[in-house]
Design an enzyme around this catalytic site. Structure first.
Site, PDB file in Angstrom:
ATOM      1  CD  GLU A  88      94.302  78.129  83.547  1.00 42.10           C
ATOM      2  OE1 GLU A  88      95.388  77.644  83.172  1.00 42.10           O
ATOM      3  OE2 GLU A  88      93.537  78.764  82.807  1.00 42.10           O
ATOM      4  CG  ASP A 135      98.621  79.807  82.243  1.00 44.14           C
ATOM      5  OD1 ASP A 135      97.497  80.307  82.420  1.00 44.14           O
ATOM      6  OD2 ASP A 135      99.111  79.580  81.122  1.00 44.14           O
TER       7      ASP A 135
END
Lengths: 650, 650
Positions: free
Chosen positions: B418, B389
């Site tokens: 990401e 993330d």
């Protein structure tokens, strides 16, 4: 060494820098070679500089003069280009000869990040900013500790106001964002956690002559030796030539001497090729007795100096059969198993008058040193420019070493590579240290191939490869000249002098000499390489050369390679281009068809920076024209006018 | 470290190598980073290899498996391209996971040079070749000394014949040029004066999943926790999905928990965002009690394994207000001067439920180690794929270190970045070690922008950046999907599955869920990030996904990024492309206009390698068509058919 931000922490107790500095330019072969500029020129360096998160970043380019310890510094500019917007640029100007180095330092500006954040919070309507303001005051106080006294007072006062409970939030924020406070903070950045591009990148600063000059090549034996040559220097200077280049001036071998038109045997009066170096009188450090004495040479150097002309000598590292080194140092040459020496050859071509040196022989160190000594001897005698013969047939490592040795002591010396071979070697010689290079120009005679080649030279190769556009050489009389008559010579002269900041002609060009030794050959008939001529400087193209040389000196746009843009002409035989340097603009149109009139519309683009309408004057004949952005009708008729070289009058 | 041939001599008494090895590819950032391949793939490396003079050069690529000392070797091919003809290529195949290294060795082949020269002399009519033949005999004898016995006999015999005065010159030359003699010599090259590319270049060999896979993302709390999720795995496998990706599975903070639609306050039953990690029950190594136990997790891993599905977990290195680290390690977080913690924010956006870790804190080493330990804990629990993330808000040096640490022990583990940020950071993350990356795909909905972006991804970025084309994510419901209805979903599904070897959908996509939280937002209404749904796997797009996944497994052309060529369609709303891998070819045509029928001529180029006429079958519905090189009429009507995915039948 890698050109990147090292992830190793600066101090053991600290995390690695967050800033990434990547893709720095110009960096050649991962930092292995130095880019080139000339003294006084500006180098714009660039890199991607970025960090995780959203903090404000600052970057500076730092550079250092040869032999100096102190770094100069200039802030870098953030070039915003949307999703690719992490590019920064900065400018270096070099003001001394030699090898400079530069690097980039970048850091997070915590105070600027804080200003940015608190302004957005205030705009966003956040009411309680107490914690944020306390944080800002701390940053301001820290800046005060780094600042000079006057700035420190401003910053300390601001810190007090920022936390003053008697003020409104808006007033407290305003106290931190005030112009003088920001300016004082900018003067005292916290660079303790900066990242630095490592190792520093090399940049060679050469004399202006490495970039810009008009060359004239002559065989001194055809001009009355060194004394006769000295007599022609004032006229060459008046014609605007900057460099006088002489083929080898050394004693010429007698054994296997070549006769006229490369005949295998020479008559008793035949002088032989100057590239067959060495005889009883001496080798590479000697002068051919028929050319004159060392005193004559010194006088020629003086004459050149006093007329602002550089004397360029030929470095041809090969030996005739009579070169003293053959007996003094037989170990420096290739031998066959039967003890015979191998002469130079490129089968089926044979150069029976020349023996190559064996650069990889067991005694290579002594050989390399001897060749360096030869070069330094001529430097001591006043030579600052060397045209190096066939460098691509000697090891690249030799050139890299020798040029570095010479330029370490004499950074004013420049070397021109006479290599005609494949691109990889041509480029490698430029990177290895040659300050200028011969090119494929003589073989590029059509519009599209000239456009392609010049685009390559003026963009991707420009940082390390400086072209010298010789329009002819003693070895290259292109078919275009053989068959095109005087219009072909005019076209090539204009192209050479306006496409490349350095160009040259070999004597005879101005007389439109164009007879090959045989059909299909690029060699001259009765080549001066094997015969002595009686030359005079009075060819019909000299006025054109003089006009071009004047324009080249008057216009910075003609003194650099970048700043070149080709223009559409709606005619494949008409090549046209804009040359720009700052506000200086020159427009050139050449009919590359020497046989037929060609007409077209020269489309001056808005990117030229020129006004919608303007007046141009042709430097070749003084004619004036009204031109405009967009199409301009041009008709060029061989025999009447082959080219326009247009300076902008108003 | 620099990637070039060092000019330092191998032995002090020898001159530096004459061979130059330059411009090797793929070399990332001067050798700083490793290019990527997957096990079984071939890497073609190239370089300019050249030397002074005209000698024959040989080159070999050498490569070494992770942890091995022995080098493998393959000859390189000389790619002839006229004046740029110094490029050589060679192929490496990697057959084990981990970090390989490769280099290039090149040498002058004196015997081959001699053969070349003597053949030209014979052709040129030179009569006396005695010296040359003696030289050749010496070279043959030297080769015999290096050769194995059988070859040595051939070479010695040849040497004798070459110098045999009883033979004619032609016969003697022929004795050296005979096929078996040449072959024996080639097997015994003299590489004592070779040049080597130094240092060796790194190459990461990843598992196939790093390159090729179909992802399905779901929130396990909406599927009955880990047990319920395990029950859906067989169906996902049958649909052809390879990776099941779960958002964070850890305890969720209660303090400042977000309510539905990102409301600042949560009701007592609201589950909160899984990315607000940490509660009394534990932090990043704990499971949310409502999802299940570690035994349930182990069972899910087993179920996935037995169905050939990889389980992917989320690595979100940030903490809720209730994360144990806030009390155990307050020094790992940002504090304001007044002692308050700074929550995550990007003004005016505020993430009151999340605290960022301070990666540059004084105790950074312990923090970094703790995050590595978290990752290794999940590796020990059977996780081989991590979706990371927001990696771009953490230091790049951290990722480079952490990924190297994990993959040093577990080269089968892959990391997906990401990051949605500027290109420089996106690229840098790929180079720093991420095996896959999210992309700008969701924002590229028009033909030309897709063509531009895919060209960039499949050429210059392909060596280090592997795209994962998610068609939607819990954060990104693009306006194209909001307004285009089912045809838009079909278009995007086909594009994702056929443009990128790795693609994915987040559950709800197959149901054509398309309502934003408010006009102009890319967030879902009633986002699953803040609510628990009751999901089932029965959306109307699943048959299409299954057909695409079947085709992806059947066709190597859909399993790699290079081998992509766009085709003209004479319609800006019709995008068409050929995908090729070896002899496998797939043709795709998509109507990117979800509202109107579009027709055009899909121009299949000869470069596709296809025959003049051929039959194709649409993998989406089995329809067959006769196609040919040149224009093929296509009409695609939203609601009837949005795309063709055509395999070549004959």
């Amino acid at each position: 060494m890698p050109v990147h931000t090292a992830p190793t922490p600066a101090r053991k107790t600290e995390a690695p820098p967050r800033i990434i500095i990547r893709g720095a330019e110009p960096v050649l072969d991962g930092g292995r070679y130095a880019a080139k500029r000339t003294v006084g020129e500006t180098l714009t360096v660039s890199a991607e500089v970025f960090a995780d998160g959203h903090d404000v970043i600052r970057a500076a380019v730092r550079w250092r003069a040869p032999g100096k310890r102190a770094w100069r510094e200039a802030p870098m500019r953030h070039i915003d280009a949307h999703i690719d917007g992490d590019t920064w640029e900065g400018d270096i100007t070099v003001d001394a000869l030699g090898r400079w180095s530069w690097t980039i330092e970048a850091w997070v500006d915590a105070l600027a990040s804080w200003r940015h954040e608190i302004a957005r919070k205030l705009d966003g309507g956040q009411e309680d900013l107490t914690s944020e303001l306390a944080e800002g005051a701390l940053l301001l106080e820290a800046a005060a500790e780094r600042a000079k006294p006057a700035d420190a007072r401003i910053l300390t006062k601001s810190a007090a106001e920022v936390t003053d409970p008697a003020r409104t939030t808006e007033q407290r924020v305003a106290a931190a964002l005030a112009g003088p406070v920001v300016a004082a903070a900018e003067r005292a950045p916290d660079r303790t956690r900066s990242a630095t591009l490592e190792p520093a990148v090399a940049l060679d600063a050469d004399p202006e002559r490495a970039r810009f000059g008009s060359w004239y090549e002559l065989f001194p034996r055809s001009w009355g030796g060194l004394r006769g040559t000295a007599q022609v220097v004032p006229q060459l200077a008046e014609l605007g030539f900057d460099v006088l280049y002489l083929p080898p001036v050394h004693p010429i071998g007698r054994k296997n001497r070549k006769g006229p038109n490369n005949a295998l045997t020479a008559g008793p009066e035949d002088p032989g090729s100057p590239w067959a170096i060495g005889a009883a009188e001496g080798g590479h450090e000697a002068l051919h007795p028929e050319l004159g004495t060392l005193d004559d040479f010194a006088a020629l150097v003086d004459t050149c100096d006093s007329h602002g002309v550089d004397l360029a000598l030929d470095l041809a590292f090969q030996c005739s059969a009579d070169h003293p080194w053959l007996t003094e140092h037989p170990e420096w040459f290739h031998h066959r198993p039967d003890g015979t020496l191998k002469y130079a050859e490129n089968p089926p071509k044979r150069y029976q008058d020349i023996y190559n040196l064996h650069f990889g022989c067991e005694d290579w160190k002594a050989l390399w040193q001897a060749l360096l000594d030869v070069t330094l001897t001529w430097v001591d005698r006043g030579v600052r420019v060397f045209r190096v013969d066939n460098p691509h047939t000697k090891p690249l490592a030799f050139w890299e070493w020798m040029i570095a040795e010479v330029r370490g002591q004499h950074p004013e010396v420049i070397f021109l590579a006479e290599a005609f071979t494949r691109q990889a070697m041509m480029r490698a010689l430029g990177k290895a240290g040659f300050n200028q290079s011969y090119t494929y120009f003589t073989w590029k005679n059509e519009r599209t191939e000239l456009e392609e080649y010049l685009t390559e030279l003026s963009t991707e190769m420009a940082d390390y490869y400086r072209p010298n556009f010789f329009a002819n050489t003693p070895d290259i009389l292109h078919a275009y000249l053989q068959h095109g008559g005087r219009p072909a010579f005019e076209a090539r002269l204009v192209l050479a002098a306006t496409l490349s900041p350095t160009y040259g002609i070999y004597s005879g060009f101005e007389d439109c000499e164009n007879v090959p030794v045989r059909p299909g050959s690029e060699e001259y008939l009765d080549s001066e390489k094997y015969e002595t001529k009686a030359r005079t400087l009075d060819g019909p193209l000299l006025p054109m050369a003089a006009a071009l040389n004047r324009a080249r000196r008057a216009h910075p746009a003609l003194q650099q390679l970048p700043g070149l843009e080709f223009m559409d002409t709606a005619n494949g035989q008409l090549i046209a281009y804009v040359r720009r340097a700052g506000r200086d603009t020159v427009l050139v149109v050449v009919n590359v068809d020497p046989h037929h009139p060609q007409e077209g519309l020269v489309n001056v683009p808005a990117s030229s920076g020129l006004p919608p309408a303007f007046t141009v004057r042709d430097v070749l004949d003084g004619g004036e024209y009204h031109w405009r952005l967009g199409g301009n009708y041009v008709r060029l008729t061989p025999g009447e006018r082959q080219a326009h070289v247009l300076e902008v009058v108003s």
